[in-house]
Design a protein around this motif. Structure first.
Motif, PDB file in Angstrom:
ATOM      1  N   VAL A 144       0.856  -1.202   0.003  1.00 25.76           N
ATOM      2  CA  VAL A 144       0.120  -0.016  -0.072  1.00 25.76           C
ATOM      3  C   VAL A 144       1.021   1.269  -0.023  1.00 25.76           C
ATOM      4  CG1 VAL A 144      -1.960   1.201   1.102  1.00 25.76           C
ATOM      5  CG2 VAL A 144      -1.676  -1.355   1.334  1.00 25.76           C
ATOM      6  N   LEU A 145       0.428   2.086  -0.955  1.00 27.33           N
ATOM      7  CA  LEU A 145       1.307   3.634  -1.050  1.00 27.33           C
ATOM      8  C   LEU A 145       0.447   4.719  -0.630  1.00 27.33           C
ATOM      9  CD1 LEU A 145       3.159   2.744  -4.702  1.00 27.33           C
ATOM     10  CD2 LEU A 145       3.764   1.846  -2.156  1.00 27.33           C
ATOM     11  N   ARG A 146       0.923   5.208   0.236  1.00 27.51           N
ATOM     12  CA  ARG A 146       0.121   6.207   0.652  1.00 27.51           C
ATOM     13  C   ARG A 146       0.646   7.602   0.482  1.00 27.51           C
ATOM     14  NH1 ARG A 146      -1.386   2.403   4.843  1.00 27.51           N
ATOM     15  NH2 ARG A 146      -3.415   1.732   4.747  1.00 27.51           N
ATOM     16  N   GLY A 147       0.032   8.740   0.237  1.00 25.37           N
ATOM     17  CA  GLY A 147       0.661  10.103  -0.078  1.00 25.37           C
ATOM     18  C   GLY A 147      -0.376  11.283  -0.232  1.00 25.37           C
ATOM     19  N   HIS A 148      -1.580  10.697  -0.798  1.00 27.81           N
ATOM     20  CA  HIS A 148      -2.664  11.671  -1.182  1.00 27.81           C
ATOM     21  C   HIS A 148      -3.453  11.843   0.226  1.00 27.81           C
ATOM     22  CE1 HIS A 148      -2.165  11.870  -5.483  1.00 27.81           C
ATOM     23  NE2 HIS A 148      -1.749  10.619  -5.496  1.00 27.81           N
ATOM     24  N   ILE A 164       4.241   4.736 -11.370  1.00 31.78           N
ATOM     25  CA  ILE A 164       2.952   4.908 -11.370  1.00 31.78           C
ATOM     26  C   ILE A 164       2.737   6.609 -11.178  1.00 31.78           C
ATOM     27  CG2 ILE A 164       0.709   4.198  -9.926  1.00 31.78           C
ATOM     28  CD1 ILE A 164       2.131   1.616  -9.173  1.00 31.78           C
ATOM     29  N   PHE A 165       1.630   6.876 -11.825  1.00 27.15           N
ATOM     30  CA  PHE A 165       1.137   8.184 -11.601  1.00 27.15           C
ATOM     31  C   PHE A 165      -0.137   8.161 -11.283  1.00 27.15           C
ATOM     32  CE2 PHE A 165       4.294   8.522 -15.051  1.00 27.15           C
ATOM     33  CZ  PHE A 165       4.804   9.378 -14.819  1.00 27.15           C
ATOM     34  N   SER A 166      -0.644   8.798 -10.080  1.00 25.76           N
ATOM     35  CA  SER A 166      -1.958   8.788  -9.386  1.00 25.76           C
ATOM     36  C   SER A 166      -2.198  10.294  -9.106  1.00 25.76           C
ATOM     37  CB  SER A 166      -1.897   8.102  -7.997  1.00 25.76           C
ATOM     38  OG  SER A 166      -0.762   8.668  -7.014  1.00 25.76           O
ATOM     39  N   ALA A 167      -3.738  10.241  -9.328  1.00 24.72           N
ATOM     40  CA  ALA A 167      -4.394  11.562  -9.074  1.00 24.72           C
ATOM     41  C   ALA A 167      -5.624  11.427  -8.061  1.00 24.72           C
ATOM     42  CB  ALA A 167      -4.773  12.291 -10.347  1.00 24.72           C
ATOM     43  N   ALA A 168      -5.856  12.442  -7.139  1.00 24.27           N
ATOM     44  CA  ALA A 168      -6.931  12.363  -6.321  1.00 24.27           C
ATOM     45  C   ALA A 168      -7.904  13.706  -6.216  1.00 24.27           C
ATOM     46  CB  ALA A 168      -6.088  12.271  -4.788  1.00 24.27           C
ATOM     47  N   LYS A 169      -8.847  13.449  -5.330  1.00 22.98           N
ATOM     48  CA  LYS A 169      -9.656  14.707  -5.073  1.00 22.98           C
ATOM     49  C   LYS A 169      -9.033  15.669  -4.440  1.00 22.98           C
ATOM     50  CE  LYS A 169     -14.162  12.240  -5.058  1.00 22.98           C
ATOM     51  NZ  LYS A 169     -15.293  11.945  -4.206  1.00 22.98           N
ATOM     52  N   ASP A 170      -8.016  15.716  -4.028  1.00 26.08           N
ATOM     53  CA  ASP A 170      -7.111  16.786  -3.609  1.00 26.08           C
ATOM     54  C   ASP A 170      -6.365  17.629  -4.481  1.00 26.08           C
ATOM     55  OD1 ASP A 170      -4.925  15.219  -4.385  1.00 26.08           O
ATOM     56  OD2 ASP A 170      -4.346  14.589  -2.192  1.00 26.08           O
ATOM     57  N   CYS A 171      -6.714  17.162  -6.015  1.00 29.36           N
ATOM     58  CA  CYS A 171      -6.275  17.824  -7.207  1.00 29.36           C
ATOM     59  C   CYS A 171      -4.651  17.770  -7.359  1.00 29.36           C
ATOM     60  CB  CYS A 171      -6.627  19.257  -6.923  1.00 29.36           C
ATOM     61  SG  CYS A 171      -8.257  19.761  -6.669  1.00 29.36           S
ATOM     62  N   SER A 172      -3.835  16.843  -6.780  1.00 33.65           N
ATOM     63  CA  SER A 172      -2.817  16.570  -6.868  1.00 33.65           C
ATOM     64  C   SER A 172      -2.393  15.428  -7.615  1.00 33.65           C
ATOM     65  CB  SER A 172      -1.934  16.323  -5.492  1.00 33.65           C
ATOM     66  OG  SER A 172      -2.418  15.240  -4.916  1.00 33.65           O
ATOM     67  N   ILE A 173      -1.089  15.488  -8.351  1.00 30.17           N
ATOM     68  CA  ILE A 173      -0.597  14.512  -9.115  1.00 30.17           C
ATOM     69  C   ILE A 173       0.628  13.841  -8.387  1.00 30.17           C
ATOM     70  CG2 ILE A 173       0.259  13.465 -11.316  1.00 30.17           C
ATOM     71  CD1 ILE A 173      -1.558  15.479 -12.662  1.00 30.17           C
ATOM     72  N   ILE A 174       0.989  12.406  -8.209  1.00 33.66           N
ATOM     73  CA  ILE A 174       2.085  12.001  -7.502  1.00 33.66           C
ATOM     74  C   ILE A 174       2.664  10.986  -8.396  1.00 33.66           C
ATOM     75  CG2 ILE A 174       3.248  10.737  -5.502  1.00 33.66           C
ATOM     76  CD1 ILE A 174       1.244  12.092  -3.769  1.00 33.66           C
ATOM     77  N   LYS A 183       7.852   8.179  -3.399  1.00 32.99           N
ATOM     78  CA  LYS A 183       7.418   9.430  -4.128  1.00 32.99           C
ATOM     79  C   LYS A 183       8.760   9.684  -4.976  1.00 32.99           C
ATOM     80  CE  LYS A 183       3.984  11.058  -0.924  1.00 32.99           C
ATOM     81  NZ  LYS A 183       3.519  12.315  -0.390  1.00 32.99           N
ATOM     82  N   LEU A 184       8.340   9.918  -6.161  1.00 29.78           N
ATOM     83  CA  LEU A 184       9.488  10.578  -7.025  1.00 29.78           C
ATOM     84  C   LEU A 184       9.376  12.101  -7.301  1.00 29.78           C
ATOM     85  CD1 LEU A 184       9.989   7.790  -9.554  1.00 29.78           C
ATOM     86  CD2 LEU A 184      11.394   8.158  -7.542  1.00 29.78           C
ATOM     87  N   HIS A 185       7.978  12.450  -7.563  1.00 36.59           N
ATOM     88  CA  HIS A 185       7.664  13.866  -7.776  1.00 36.59           C
ATOM     89  C   HIS A 185       6.286  14.013  -7.345  1.00 36.59           C
ATOM     90  CE1 HIS A 185       8.394  17.689  -9.603  1.00 36.59           C
ATOM     91  NE2 HIS A 185       7.207  17.506 -10.397  1.00 36.59           N
ATOM     92  N   THR A 186       5.853  15.391  -7.133  1.00 33.81           N
ATOM     93  CA  THR A 186       4.415  15.725  -6.678  1.00 33.81           C
ATOM     94  C   THR A 186       4.168  17.053  -7.321  1.00 33.81           C
ATOM     95  OG1 THR A 186       4.783  14.325  -4.248  1.00 33.81           O
ATOM     96  CG2 THR A 186       3.031  16.165  -4.805  1.00 33.81           C
ATOM     97  N   ILE A 187       3.052  16.871  -7.860  1.00 29.26           N
ATOM     98  CA  ILE A 187       2.527  18.285  -8.483  1.00 29.26           C
ATOM     99  C   ILE A 187       1.043  18.628  -7.678  1.00 29.26           C
ATOM    100  CG2 ILE A 187       1.335  19.436 -10.273  1.00 29.26           C
ATOM    101  CD1 ILE A 187       2.716  17.631 -12.251  1.00 29.26           C
ATOM    102  N   PRO A 188       1.315  19.489  -6.711  1.00 29.94           N
ATOM    103  CA  PRO A 188       0.501  20.044  -5.523  1.00 29.94           C
ATOM    104  C   PRO A 188      -0.869  20.478  -6.352  1.00 29.94           C
ATOM    105  CG  PRO A 188       2.085  21.266  -5.560  1.00 29.94           C
ATOM    106  CD  PRO A 188       2.423  20.461  -6.459  1.00 29.94           C
ATOM    107  N   GLY A 189      -2.023  20.245  -5.723  1.00 29.52           N
ATOM    108  CA  GLY A 189      -3.259  20.652  -6.162  1.00 29.52           C
ATOM    109  C   GLY A 189      -3.459  22.188  -5.583  1.00 29.52           C
ATOM    110  N   GLY A 190      -4.601  22.848  -6.223  1.00 33.66           N
ATOM    111  CA  GLY A 190      -4.866  24.333  -5.555  1.00 33.66           C
ATOM    112  C   GLY A 190      -6.253  24.356  -5.441  1.00 33.66           C
ATOM    113  N   ARG A 191      -6.581  25.317  -4.961  1.00 35.86           N
ATOM    114  CA  ARG A 191      -8.050  25.585  -4.416  1.00 35.86           C
ATOM    115  C   ARG A 191      -8.739  26.303  -5.534  1.00 35.86           C
ATOM    116  NH1 ARG A 191      -7.761  27.640   1.747  1.00 35.86           N
ATOM    117  NH2 ARG A 191      -6.882  25.928   2.766  1.00 35.86           N
ATOM    118  N   LYS A 192      -9.943  26.252  -5.407  1.00 35.07           N
ATOM    119  CA  LYS A 192     -11.083  26.756  -6.613  1.00 35.07           C
ATOM    120  C   LYS A 192     -10.604  28.284  -6.341  1.00 35.07           C
ATOM    121  CE  LYS A 192     -14.363  23.395  -7.231  1.00 35.07           C
ATOM    122  NZ  LYS A 192     -15.799  23.055  -7.149  1.00 35.07           N
TER     123      LYS A 192
END
Length: 451
Positions: A144-148, A164-174, A183-192
């Motif tokens: 199990v990989l956790r980060g989102h 593996i590239f994953s995306a979530a409801k927090d708008c981030s991509i890991i 984790k190799l890289h993270t693109i953080p999500g932003g607010r509306k």
């Protein structure tokens, strides 16, 4: 005086002879030693022959070595040596050519088999029979990989199965490393409302794909190209060219938000239309579309098995197999993940995700009944048989097989990827890496099942 003389001659006749012989021998020994051999050669009496043979046995090393050297020189002249080496060289060349011929034949067979597979793959008729060898993994083997922070909504595996590239409801991509789970890289999500100053996404990411060469991350790439397909809640499908950073065209037809999208190497893509209950095949070059009906509820996920067949899942709890040549499903399993609710008010578990191991007879489906179901497709995709289930707690919002077929990845969350109708507090948002174990097979069976 005379008597004593004869007495001496009688008593010691041998001594006189010995003395005489001794004197003669001594004189001969004073001369050239080679003369000794000449004298013996001239007088080959019985005693001399015995003595000469004994003398040969007393010092055998020198004459034998000399004799063997003479024989060796005599047996192989320079011309004969050249001939022998030439024969050896020719034999080596012959062995090398035979070995190379075997390798070339083997490579030719491999190339022929590969070409045949590619032809069948293009026709959509390639079906590797691997489901019969799969066995369920142990719970301890699942990572199990956790980060989102919020539920996983979609994921994709790199073509080389290393990331593996994953995306979530927090708008981030890991980006994750499969081997280490780090984790190799993270693109953080932003607010509306921060779209003008935030580089990443500011809304839920619902679909993701990667190009065949691993260079680009997008929605759905045509295999082997940088042609990109995107779909949206605006009910349209858009075609893009990434190499030229250009928009190509927009396709219309769905009557509701598009919930699923997939494509392979042909210039076409397939979509699931949600509440309009249709599956559509878009022929880009012909600018036409095929419409398929079959599910009784919202079609929430779709995946191509090969160029001619696909699998879908819906919120009516059913999983269906389709052919692009028939408007109705080839096979449908209702209540694929069972029901939940009070007696008399049971509702099916929604099928939130499906996956297919390309060009094989193995598919998978996920819901929120804490299980991932692995299925075997029947011959010509005219049936679905359950193989085994893998326990996973939460909503299985995304499923993907690795290209090698060595593992299955599930994106899990506390909520459904499209809404917040339920929330499973005991579930944990994460990525489950499920190994696909195979039965041990002997070489003879392996030869029979080669394709």
């Amino acid at each position: 005086m005379s008597s004593s003389f004869f007495i001496k001659g009688k008593e010691n006749p041998k001594l006189g002879k010995k003395g005489k012989n001794t004197a003669v021998t001594k004189r001969k020994g004073d001369g050239d030693p080679a003369g000794k051999g000449k004298v013996r050669a001239k007088k080959p009496n019985k005693y001399n022959e015995e003595i000469s043979s004994e003398s040969e046995t007393e010092s055998p090393a020198v004459p034998k070595k000399r004799q063997s050297n003479e024989e060796h020189v005599y047996e192989e002249t320079p011309q004969e040596k050249k001939l022998r080496l030439a024969k050896l060289y020719l034999e080596q060349l012959k062995d090398e050519e035979e070995k190379r011929a075997e390798e070339d034949s083997f490579e030719t067979d491999l190339i022929a088999g590969r070409l045949q597979e590619e032809v069948l793959e293009q026709k959509g008729k390639l079906q590797r029979l691997i489901a019969k060898d799969l066995i369920p993994p142990d719970a301890s083997e699942i990572r199990v990989l956790r980060g989102h922070k919020l539920p996983i909504t979609c994921l994709v595996i790199a073509p080389d199965d290393k990331c593996i590239f994953s995306a979530a409801k927090d708008c981030s991509i890991i980006k994750w490393d499969v081997g280490s789970g780090k984790k190799l890289h993270t693109i953080p999500g932003g607010r509306k409302g921060t779209e003008d100053r935030h580089v990443g996404h500011t809304a839920h990411i619902l679909c993701m794909a990667i190009s065949s060469d691993g260079k680009y991350l997008g929605l759905s790439f045509r295999k082997g190209t940088h042609d990109l397909y995107s779909a949206s809640h605006d009910r349209s499908v858009k075609v893009w060219n990434v190499d030229e950073n250009a928009y190509v065209e927009t396709l219309f037809g769905h009557q509701d938000a598009i919930t699923g999208l997939d494509s392979l190497s042909r210039e076409r893509c397939v979509t699931a239309g949600g509440r309009d209950r249709t599956v559509r095949v878009w022929k880009i070059a012909e600018e036409s579309q095929l419409v398929f009906h079959g599910h009784e509820g919202s079609i929430d996920c779709i995946q191509l098995i090969n160029e001619e067949h696909m699998i879908t899942g819906a919120d009516d709890g059913s999983v269906s197999l389709w052919s692009v040549n028939k408007k109705k499903p080839l096979s449908t399993v209702k209540l694929a993940h069972g029901c939940h609710g009070d007696a008399g008010l049971e509702q099916p578990h929604w099928v939130a995700s499906v996956a297919a191991l390309q060009n094989s007879d193995t598919v998978a489906s996920g819901s929120h009944n804490s299980q991932v179901n692995v299925w075997k497709c029947g011959q010509n995709y005219r049936g679905l048989e359950p193989l085994f289930s893998v326990p996973v707690s939460g909503f299985v919002n995304s499923l993907k097989f690795s290209s090698s077929g060595q593992f299955l990845v599930a994106g899990v969350g506390q909520e459904h990827r499209l809404g917040r109708w339920w929330r499973l507090k005991e579930a944990k948002n994460g990525i489950y890496v499920i190994p696909l174990k195979r039965k041990p097979s002997n070489p003879e069976e392996a030869k029979v099942t080669e394709y």
